[in-house]
Scaffold this active site. Structure first.
Site, PDB file in Angstrom:
ATOM      1  N   ARG A 234       0.858  -1.186   0.000  1.00 20.82           N
ATOM      2  CA  ARG A 234       0.000   0.000   0.000  1.00 20.82           C
ATOM      3  C   ARG A 234       0.894   1.237   0.000  1.00 20.82           C
ATOM      4  NH1 ARG A 234      -3.318  -2.728  -1.665  1.00 20.82           N
ATOM      5  NH2 ARG A 234      -5.415  -3.203  -0.892  1.00 20.82           N
ATOM      6  N   ASP A 258       4.419  -0.337  -6.943  1.00 23.27           N
ATOM      7  CA  ASP A 258       3.161  -0.647  -7.624  1.00 23.27           C
ATOM      8  C   ASP A 258       2.026   0.154  -7.005  1.00 23.27           C
ATOM      9  OD1 ASP A 258       1.609  -2.197  -9.539  1.00 23.27           O
ATOM     10  OD2 ASP A 258       0.724  -3.182  -7.791  1.00 23.27           O
ATOM     11  N   GLU A 263      -2.595   7.619  -4.821  1.00 26.47           N
ATOM     12  CA  GLU A 263      -2.894   7.010  -6.126  1.00 26.47           C
ATOM     13  C   GLU A 263      -4.371   7.092  -6.522  1.00 26.47           C
ATOM     14  OE1 GLU A 263      -1.642   2.931  -5.068  1.00 26.47           O
ATOM     15  OE2 GLU A 263      -3.711   2.297  -5.428  1.00 26.47           O
ATOM     16  N   HIS A 295      -0.629  -0.035  -9.758  1.00 20.77           N
ATOM     17  CA  HIS A 295      -1.386  -0.991  -8.947  1.00 20.77           C
ATOM     18  C   HIS A 295      -1.879  -2.179  -9.786  1.00 20.77           C
ATOM     19  CE1 HIS A 295      -3.414  -1.103  -4.813  1.00 20.77           C
ATOM     20  NE2 HIS A 295      -3.345  -2.352  -5.280  1.00 20.77           N
TER      21      HIS A 295
HETATM   22  P1  NAI Z   1      -1.682 -11.426   4.873  1.00 18.30           P
HETATM   23  O1  NAI Z   1      -2.701 -10.972   5.854  1.00 18.30           O
HETATM   24  O2  NAI Z   1      -1.657 -12.855   4.449  1.00 18.30           O
HETATM   25  O3  NAI Z   1      -0.209 -11.065   5.440  1.00 18.30           O
HETATM   26  C1  NAI Z   1       0.120  -9.844   6.001  1.00 18.30           C
HETATM   27  C2  NAI Z   1       1.222 -10.091   7.024  1.00 18.30           C
HETATM   28  O4  NAI Z   1       1.706  -8.833   7.496  1.00 18.30           O
HETATM   29  C3  NAI Z   1       0.748 -10.892   8.250  1.00 18.30           C
HETATM   30  O5  NAI Z   1       1.592 -11.995   8.469  1.00 18.30           O
HETATM   31  C4  NAI Z   1       0.832  -9.862   9.385  1.00 18.30           C
HETATM   32  O6  NAI Z   1       1.152 -10.461  10.643  1.00 18.30           O
HETATM   33  C5  NAI Z   1       1.963  -8.975   8.886  1.00 18.30           C
HETATM   34  N1  NAI Z   1       2.015  -7.666   9.524  1.00 18.30           N
HETATM   35  C6  NAI Z   1       0.984  -6.877   9.927  1.00 18.30           C
HETATM   36  N2  NAI Z   1       1.482  -5.766  10.509  1.00 18.30           N
HETATM   37  C7  NAI Z   1       2.830  -5.846  10.443  1.00 18.30           C
HETATM   38  C8  NAI Z   1       3.883  -5.013  10.886  1.00 18.30           C
HETATM   39  N3  NAI Z   1       3.640  -3.871  11.521  1.00 18.30           N
HETATM   40  N4  NAI Z   1       5.158  -5.426  10.658  1.00 18.30           N
HETATM   41  C9  NAI Z   1       5.410  -6.598  10.043  1.00 18.30           C
HETATM   42  N5  NAI Z   1       4.451  -7.432   9.614  1.00 18.30           N
HETATM   43  C10 NAI Z   1       3.177  -7.059   9.812  1.00 18.30           C
HETATM   44  O7  NAI Z   1      -1.836 -10.463   3.622  1.00 18.30           O
HETATM   45  P2  NAI Z   1      -1.363 -10.725   2.121  1.00 18.30           P
HETATM   46  O8  NAI Z   1      -2.438 -11.413   1.362  1.00 18.30           O
HETATM   47  O9  NAI Z   1      -0.002 -11.310   2.126  1.00 18.30           O
HETATM   48  O10 NAI Z   1      -1.322  -9.215   1.564  1.00 18.30           O
HETATM   49  C11 NAI Z   1      -0.384  -8.279   2.043  1.00 18.30           C
HETATM   50  C12 NAI Z   1      -0.733  -6.900   1.516  1.00 18.30           C
HETATM   51  O11 NAI Z   1      -0.543  -6.865   0.100  1.00 18.30           O
HETATM   52  C13 NAI Z   1      -2.224  -6.503   1.670  1.00 18.30           C
HETATM   53  O12 NAI Z   1      -2.473  -5.976   2.956  1.00 18.30           O
HETATM   54  C14 NAI Z   1      -2.391  -5.452   0.597  1.00 18.30           C
HETATM   55  O13 NAI Z   1      -2.092  -4.184   1.163  1.00 18.30           O
HETATM   56  C15 NAI Z   1      -1.316  -5.811  -0.423  1.00 18.30           C
HETATM   57  N6  NAI Z   1      -1.896  -6.229  -1.705  1.00 18.30           N
HETATM   58  C16 NAI Z   1      -1.515  -5.562  -2.836  1.00 18.30           C
HETATM   59  C17 NAI Z   1      -2.028  -5.918  -4.083  1.00 18.30           C
HETATM   60  C18 NAI Z   1      -1.584  -5.226  -5.358  1.00 18.30           C
HETATM   61  O14 NAI Z   1      -2.199  -5.450  -6.411  1.00 18.30           O
HETATM   62  N7  NAI Z   1      -0.544  -4.405  -5.352  1.00 18.30           N
HETATM   63  C19 NAI Z   1      -3.021  -6.991  -4.198  1.00 18.30           C
HETATM   64  C20 NAI Z   1      -3.313  -7.672  -2.957  1.00 18.30           C
HETATM   65  C21 NAI Z   1      -2.775  -7.286  -1.757  1.00 18.30           C
END
Ligand code: NAI
Length: 330
Positions: A234, A258, A263, A295
């Site tokens: 993000r 990305d 944005e 994105h």
């Molecule tokens: P997920 O929920 O499986 O993993 C997120 C991880 O981040 C978790 O293990 C959590 O414990 C950890 N986390 C939370 N706060 C933290 C912190 N302060 N320090 C370190 N780790 C922390 O989520 P997933 O599916 O892996 O997605 C991650 C992010 O990717 C989403 O939140 C979204 O913002 C982004 N995303 C971007 C996309 C794009 O098209 N560019 C598409 C889909 C998701």
């Protein structure tokens, strides 16, 4: 159910029409973003389907409630743009697509990294001009580099597996260390230590009050000179003005984005005939060592199929008995 589908692009229609082939739902595709003004476009739909750059603040949610909307179905994983407290107060359930293809996002992060490292975007432009020289195209071996991954959830893990395949040393930061990662040799460190040791940093944590501007002037100061930073998570995880300052001093050597802090009004739109009034983004676009995509990390065929399928299944589940596994509020 009748669905008001905001912020529609042609590719959304293609995938949602296929997923809705049985005609289970009646989809009203609406072009504009969801905003307080555009709620006027809702007729008698009970479901609003929204994307990440739609506005779902308290005012919009109140307007949806007044119009009889019973469910907000996000066609995204991220939900940092939704005022969940207001949705709770108004008793509007919000559902999402928690996982569609972690590989799509992880592979795009690797694409940004490798394109920047080996300067493929610049080489492509150069050979098209008949310039076959190699000056300024020097890259580095990934093998042996230390890669710092912040957030080792679904996407972070997929990214780590690719980095391990390259022969990198992977260090990570997450308050919930993943046992598979540890077994694969990933070393969990406090964030400060990760910043100090990593040659490459990739962000895969969600945007929360704790992670907003995780990359800022203070944390940049901890990093190695010439560090590579990749953000497919993000935009607001990075203080963009601070990273521009760090690019100017070469503290940051390569930057792949990305996502971008501001944005919403720009990404996903064709602005090629418009003025870009965002001076911060315009400055970023001038650096030869910055690569920005709009994105698109999620945007693979497999991910779009899954997004359409899960979104419509969420709506069918809600229609059947009101309970949906993928609900994010109470
Ligand atoms: P997920 O929920 O499986 O993993 C997120 C991880 O981040 C978790 O293990 C959590 O414990 C950890 N986390 C939370 N706060 C933290 C912190 N302060 N320090 C370190 N780790 C922390 O989520 P997933 O599916 O892996 O997605 C991650 C992010 O990717 C989403 O939140 C979204 O913002 C982004 N995303 C971007 C996309 C794009 O098209 N560019 C598409 C889909 C998701």
């Amino acid at each position: 159910m009748k669905i008001a589908f905001f912020n529609t692009k042609q590719y959304d229609r293609e995938f949602f029409d296929v997923a809705n082939q049985d005609g289970a739902h009646e989809i009203n595709y609406i072009g504009p973003h969801l905003s307080l003004e555009s709620t006027a476009l809702i007729k008698d739909e009970e479901v609003v389907c929204a994307f990440i750059n739609d506005c779902l603040n308290k005012d919009v949610l109140e307007s949806l409630k007044q119009k009889g909307v019973k469910l907000v179905a996000l066609r995204s994983a991220g939900f940092n743009h939704v005022d969940l407290a207001a949705a709770n107060e108004l008793s509007i359930p919000v559902v999402r697509v928690p996982a569609y293809s972690p590989y799509a996002v992880a592979e795009h992060a690797v694409g940004l990294l490798m394109c920047l490292n080996r300067k493929i975007h610049r080489a492509h432009n150069r050979v098209r001009e008949g310039d076959f020289s190699l000056h300024n195209l020097l890259g580095f071996d990934m093998h042996g580099k230390t890669v710092g991954v912040i957030g080792t959830g679904k996407i972070g893990k997929a990214f780590i597996n690719i980095m391990l395949g390259f022969g990198c040393k992977v260090i990570a930061s997450d308050m919930f260390p993943d046992q598979d990662c540890i077994a694969a040799g990933v070393i969990y460190l406090p964030q400060e230590a990760l910043f100090a040791q990593a040659d490459i940093i990739s962000l895969h944590c969600p945007l929360t009050p704790q992670t907003q501007h995780l990359i800022n002037a203070n944390t940049l100061a901890l990093m190695k000179n010439g560090v590579t930073i990749i953000n497919t998570s993000r935009g607001k995880l990075i203080d963009t003005k601070a990273i521009i300052a760090a690019l100017k001093t070469a503290k940051v050597g390569l930057l792949g984005l990305d996502v971008y802090e501001e944005e919403e009004a720009i990404f996903f739109e064709d602005m090629s005939s418009s003025l870009i009034l965002d001076d911060v983004l315009s400055r970023l676009l001038t650096f030869p060592n910055v690569l920005i995509t709009s994105h698109q990390a999620f945007f693979t065929r497999e991910a779009m199929q899954k997004i359409a399928h899960v979104t419509l299944t969420n709506i069918s589940d809600f229609e059947r008995d009101g309970s949906v596994d993928n609900t994010i509020n109470n």
